[in-house]
Design a protein around this motif. Structure first.
Motif, PDB file in Angstrom:
ATOM      1  N   TRP A 119     -46.830 -69.756  30.036  1.00  0.00           N
ATOM      2  CA  TRP A 119     -45.382 -69.544  29.918  1.00  0.00           C
ATOM      3  C   TRP A 119     -44.688 -70.129  31.127  1.00  0.00           C
ATOM      4  O   TRP A 119     -45.039 -69.811  32.272  1.00  0.00           O
ATOM      5  CB  TRP A 119     -45.090 -68.047  29.800  1.00  0.00           C
ATOM      6  CG  TRP A 119     -43.631 -67.684  29.867  1.00  0.00           C
ATOM      7  CD1 TRP A 119     -42.621 -68.211  29.124  1.00  0.00           C
ATOM      8  CD2 TRP A 119     -43.036 -66.707  30.731  1.00  0.00           C
ATOM      9  NE1 TRP A 119     -41.417 -67.624  29.458  1.00  0.00           N
ATOM     10  CE2 TRP A 119     -41.643 -66.695  30.447  1.00  0.00           C
ATOM     11  CE3 TRP A 119     -43.525 -65.839  31.700  1.00  0.00           C
ATOM     12  CZ2 TRP A 119     -40.754 -65.856  31.103  1.00  0.00           C
ATOM     13  CZ3 TRP A 119     -42.640 -65.002  32.366  1.00  0.00           C
ATOM     14  CH2 TRP A 119     -41.264 -65.005  32.064  1.00  0.00           C
ATOM     15  N   ASP A 120     -43.710 -70.982  30.871  1.00  0.00           N
ATOM     16  CA  ASP A 120     -42.884 -71.535  31.932  1.00  0.00           C
ATOM     17  C   ASP A 120     -41.641 -70.673  32.044  1.00  0.00           C
ATOM     18  O   ASP A 120     -40.789 -70.669  31.148  1.00  0.00           O
ATOM     19  CB  ASP A 120     -42.503 -72.989  31.621  1.00  0.00           C
ATOM     20  CG  ASP A 120     -41.864 -73.683  32.817  1.00  0.00           C
ATOM     21  OD1 ASP A 120     -41.055 -73.032  33.514  1.00  0.00           O
ATOM     22  OD2 ASP A 120     -42.160 -74.866  33.056  1.00  0.00           O
ATOM     23  N   GLU A 121     -41.542 -69.925  33.135  1.00  0.00           N
ATOM     24  CA  GLU A 121     -40.457 -68.964  33.307  1.00  0.00           C
ATOM     25  C   GLU A 121     -39.090 -69.651  33.379  1.00  0.00           C
ATOM     26  O   GLU A 121     -38.076 -69.068  32.999  1.00  0.00           O
ATOM     27  CB  GLU A 121     -40.698 -68.138  34.570  1.00  0.00           C
ATOM     28  CG  GLU A 121     -39.822 -66.918  34.723  1.00  0.00           C
ATOM     29  CD  GLU A 121     -40.234 -66.066  35.904  1.00  0.00           C
ATOM     30  OE1 GLU A 121     -39.609 -65.006  36.116  1.00  0.00           O
ATOM     31  OE2 GLU A 121     -41.187 -66.458  36.617  1.00  0.00           O
ATOM     32  N   GLU A 122     -39.051 -70.880  33.837  1.00  0.00           N
ATOM     33  CA  GLU A 122     -37.776 -71.586  33.980  1.00  0.00           C
ATOM     34  C   GLU A 122     -37.283 -72.157  32.661  1.00  0.00           C
ATOM     35  O   GLU A 122     -36.104 -72.041  32.316  1.00  0.00           O
ATOM     36  CB  GLU A 122     -37.919 -72.705  35.013  1.00  0.00           C
ATOM     37  CG  GLU A 122     -38.102 -72.200  36.445  1.00  0.00           C
ATOM     38  CD  GLU A 122     -38.188 -73.338  37.440  1.00  0.00           C
ATOM     39  OE1 GLU A 122     -38.294 -74.510  36.993  1.00  0.00           O
ATOM     40  OE2 GLU A 122     -38.134 -73.066  38.654  1.00  0.00           O
ATOM     41  N   THR A 123     -38.178 -72.764  31.909  1.00  0.00           N
ATOM     42  CA  THR A 123     -37.774 -73.408  30.655  1.00  0.00           C
ATOM     43  C   THR A 123     -37.966 -72.523  29.437  1.00  0.00           C
ATOM     44  O   THR A 123     -37.379 -72.783  28.387  1.00  0.00           O
ATOM     45  CB  THR A 123     -38.562 -74.711  30.452  1.00  0.00           C
ATOM     46  OG1 THR A 123     -39.960 -74.392  30.281  1.00  0.00           O
ATOM     47  CG2 THR A 123     -38.407 -75.629  31.656  1.00  0.00           C
ATOM     48  N   GLY A 124     -38.811 -71.473  29.564  1.00  0.00           N
ATOM     49  CA  GLY A 124     -39.101 -70.606  28.426  1.00  0.00           C
ATOM     50  C   GLY A 124     -40.139 -71.163  27.478  1.00  0.00           C
ATOM     51  O   GLY A 124     -40.472 -70.530  26.470  1.00  0.00           O
ATOM     52  N   THR A 126     -43.620 -71.972  25.842  1.00  0.00           N
ATOM     53  CA  THR A 126     -44.918 -71.293  25.793  1.00  0.00           C
ATOM     54  C   THR A 126     -45.941 -72.177  25.090  1.00  0.00           C
ATOM     55  O   THR A 126     -45.588 -73.075  24.326  1.00  0.00           O
ATOM     56  CB  THR A 126     -44.817 -69.951  25.050  1.00  0.00           C
ATOM     57  OG1 THR A 126     -44.441 -70.195  23.683  1.00  0.00           O
ATOM     58  CG2 THR A 126     -43.788 -69.040  25.702  1.00  0.00           C
ATOM     59  N   GLU A 127     -47.194 -71.881  25.357  1.00  0.00           N
ATOM     60  CA  GLU A 127     -48.277 -72.637  24.726  1.00  0.00           C
ATOM     61  C   GLU A 127     -49.506 -71.743  24.631  1.00  0.00           C
ATOM     62  O   GLU A 127     -49.784 -70.956  25.538  1.00  0.00           O
ATOM     63  CB  GLU A 127     -48.595 -73.900  25.532  1.00  0.00           C
ATOM     64  CG  GLU A 127     -49.624 -74.803  24.879  1.00  0.00           C
ATOM     65  CD  GLU A 127     -49.864 -76.088  25.660  1.00  0.00           C
ATOM     66  OE1 GLU A 127     -50.813 -76.810  25.332  1.00  0.00           O
ATOM     67  OE2 GLU A 127     -49.089 -76.337  26.602  1.00  0.00           O
ATOM     68  N   GLY A 128     -50.233 -71.860  23.521  1.00  0.00           N
ATOM     69  CA  GLY A 128     -51.468 -71.108  23.347  1.00  0.00           C
ATOM     70  C   GLY A 128     -52.643 -72.048  23.193  1.00  0.00           C
ATOM     71  O   GLY A 128     -52.477 -73.208  22.794  1.00  0.00           O
ATOM     72  N   PHE A 129     -53.840 -71.564  23.502  1.00  0.00           N
ATOM     73  CA  PHE A 129     -55.022 -72.422  23.402  1.00  0.00           C
ATOM     74  C   PHE A 129     -56.238 -71.581  23.032  1.00  0.00           C
ATOM     75  O   PHE A 129     -56.351 -70.406  23.394  1.00  0.00           O
ATOM     76  CB  PHE A 129     -55.266 -73.166  24.721  1.00  0.00           C
ATOM     77  CG  PHE A 129     -55.128 -72.307  25.948  1.00  0.00           C
ATOM     78  CD1 PHE A 129     -56.198 -71.573  26.432  1.00  0.00           C
ATOM     79  CD2 PHE A 129     -53.913 -72.238  26.622  1.00  0.00           C
ATOM     80  CE1 PHE A 129     -56.063 -70.777  27.555  1.00  0.00           C
ATOM     81  CE2 PHE A 129     -53.771 -71.451  27.754  1.00  0.00           C
ATOM     82  CZ  PHE A 129     -54.845 -70.722  28.220  1.00  0.00           C
ATOM     83  N   LEU A 130     -57.170 -72.209  22.297  1.00  0.00           N
ATOM     84  CA  LEU A 130     -58.392 -71.526  21.857  1.00  0.00           C
ATOM     85  C   LEU A 130     -59.496 -72.560  21.633  1.00  0.00           C
ATOM     86  O   LEU A 130     -59.825 -72.914  20.504  1.00  0.00           O
ATOM     87  CB  LEU A 130     -58.124 -70.739  20.565  1.00  0.00           C
ATOM     88  CG  LEU A 130     -59.299 -69.945  19.989  1.00  0.00           C
ATOM     89  CD1 LEU A 130     -59.778 -68.883  20.969  1.00  0.00           C
ATOM     90  CD2 LEU A 130     -58.903 -69.308  18.667  1.00  0.00           C
ATOM     91  N   PRO A 131     -60.099 -73.088  22.702  1.00  0.00           N
ATOM     92  CA  PRO A 131     -61.203 -74.040  22.572  1.00  0.00           C
ATOM     93  C   PRO A 131     -62.565 -73.350  22.662  1.00  0.00           C
ATOM     94  O   PRO A 131     -62.715 -72.344  23.357  1.00  0.00           O
ATOM     95  CB  PRO A 131     -60.987 -74.968  23.764  1.00  0.00           C
ATOM     96  CG  PRO A 131     -60.408 -74.070  24.809  1.00  0.00           C
ATOM     97  CD  PRO A 131     -59.587 -73.022  24.089  1.00  0.00           C
ATOM     98  N   PHE A 132     -63.539 -73.912  21.964  1.00  0.00           N
ATOM     99  CA  PHE A 132     -64.933 -73.483  22.061  1.00  0.00           C
ATOM    100  C   PHE A 132     -65.731 -74.619  22.676  1.00  0.00           C
ATOM    101  O   PHE A 132     -65.516 -75.796  22.356  1.00  0.00           O
ATOM    102  CB  PHE A 132     -65.510 -73.161  20.675  1.00  0.00           C
ATOM    103  CG  PHE A 132     -65.076 -71.850  20.102  1.00  0.00           C
ATOM    104  CD1 PHE A 132     -65.941 -70.762  20.063  1.00  0.00           C
ATOM    105  CD2 PHE A 132     -63.790 -71.698  19.585  1.00  0.00           C
ATOM    106  CE1 PHE A 132     -65.532 -69.548  19.519  1.00  0.00           C
ATOM    107  CE2 PHE A 132     -63.378 -70.497  19.042  1.00  0.00           C
ATOM    108  CZ  PHE A 132     -64.253 -69.409  19.014  1.00  0.00           C
TER     109      PHE A 132
END
Length: 367
Positions: A119-124, A126-132
């Motif tokens: 989460w970038d607090e300045e720009t808002g 977000t990004e999620g990740f799930l690698p194996f």
């Protein structure tokens, strides 16, 4: 190397801005002959470990004081989730071994998964990740845009087809990575912020192993990383023969830092050396003047009889050993018996990973 670094809970991380935050959960399953736990889990807030779990202890251990605010029931539930996650990842590891035709392999194999969000607090943004990852290489990862799985190895195609068809599970991962994980991230940031605002003064000590060792100024127990530890000589900043240590994390959520000064005793006795600790969190300066009375050490530099006492003890022990040897030899000769040999085996050192395992979020329930 990449696998070992993750197992030990070590990551090679770039420097990021203060406005950029992340919550990561890294799980590792192992098979084969190894001294590491079969399963380990590690949680990181902004790349600082906050909790861990392993299959040997079977208990989630908080690594920060503020995470306990969720209460004991929360940690108990996370322990149950982690135990279940261990069994699920272990099953996945066996499936992947089969897909690589390694089901009969006796070597060490690893399966790792990192789930989390940023989460970038300045720009808002977000990004999620799930690698194996399998055996230290990328294997398969989740694409949030298409809600499908991307393969990195031909052997992962079978897994991709099976997971792509599980629409409900993929919707769960979308919700977790884009919503639930972000909510936990912001909540933990608030917890940490309130802890950092605590006005607890650091404990400052001057430490030395031997009279010829460097003198270490050690500050610990403070709640903000913004603590500056320096040495002064006769009131002026002193940088010569000074080695700066890193700011390290204590198990109770506080921090510690050490700065080493290499200086001869006659030098600091004839000049005024000071360790200065500045804590911006409480806007106060702490000073330790380098004197013989202030130094904490296991080496008794003040008692001139110490050396004589140690020598007397050593000589006495040698006399006892020699006397016992002569008595044993005479007894053996008198009895005419042969000497017996004893088989003393040294205990085998077991290498246990300092893996910090983390508190696993309910995400592990879906693995």
């Amino acid at each position: 190397m990449k696998v070992i670094l993750l197992i030990l809970g070590i990551e090679l991380l770039p420097t990021v801005s203060a406005a950029f935050h992340s919550l990561k959960h890294t799980c590792t399953a192992l098979s084969g002959d190894t001294n590491f736990p079969e399963f380990t889990a590690l949680s990181l807030l902004d790349n600082v470990q906050v909790a861990y779990f392993d299959s040997n202890t079977k208990t989630v251990v908080p690594k920060t004081e503020w995470i306990r605010r969720e209460g004991p029931d929360y940690l108990t539930s996370l322990t149950d989730i982690s135990i279940d996650g261990h069994q699920r990842l272990k099953a996945h590891l066996q499936i992947f071994k089969d897909q690589f035709n390694q089901s009969m392999s006796t070597g060490v194999h690893t399966l790792q998964v990192m789930m989390g969000c940023e989460w970038d607090e300045e720009t808002g943004v977000t990004e999620g990740f799930l690698p194996f990852g399998y055996d230290g290489e990328d294997f398969i990862s989740f694409d949030l845009k298409t809600l499908t799985w991307i393969t990195s190895k031909p052997q992962a195609v079978i897994t991709k087809d099976r997971w792509d068809n599980d629409k409900a599970d993929n919707e769960y991962w979308k919700n977790y990575l884009t919503q639930e994980c972000i909510e936990w991230l912001k909540k933990f940031l608030d917890y940490r912020k309130s802890s950092l605002m605590r006005t607890v003064p650091p404990s400052v000590s001057l430490l030395q192993k031997t009279p010829s060792s460097p003198v270490t100024c050690h500050a610990t127990g403070f709640y903000t990383r913004e603590v500056i530890v320096t040495w002064k000589k006769d009131g002026q900043d002193h940088h010569e023969d000074v080695e700066m240590g890193e700011t390290l994390h204590n198990d109770d959520g506080t921090f510690q830092k050490s700065v080493h000064l290499t200086v001869k005793p006659e030098e600091w006795k004839n000049n005024k050396y000071q360790c200065v600790v500045q804590d911006s969190g409480i806007n106060e300066v702490f000073i330790k003047v380098l004197t013989e009375d202030e130094i904490e050490t296991n080496w008794d530099v003040k008692d001139p009889n110490t050396t004589g006492l140690i020598t007397a003890v050593v000589v006495t022990l040698l006399l006892v050993i020699v006397a016992a040897f002569i008595w044993k030899k005479k007894t053996r000769q008198a009895s005419g018996g042969a000497s017996t040999s004893s088989n003393n085996s040294a205990p085998e050192a077991q290498v246990l990973s300092q893996i910090n395992r983390q508190f696993l979020t309910p995400a592990l329930k879906q693995m």
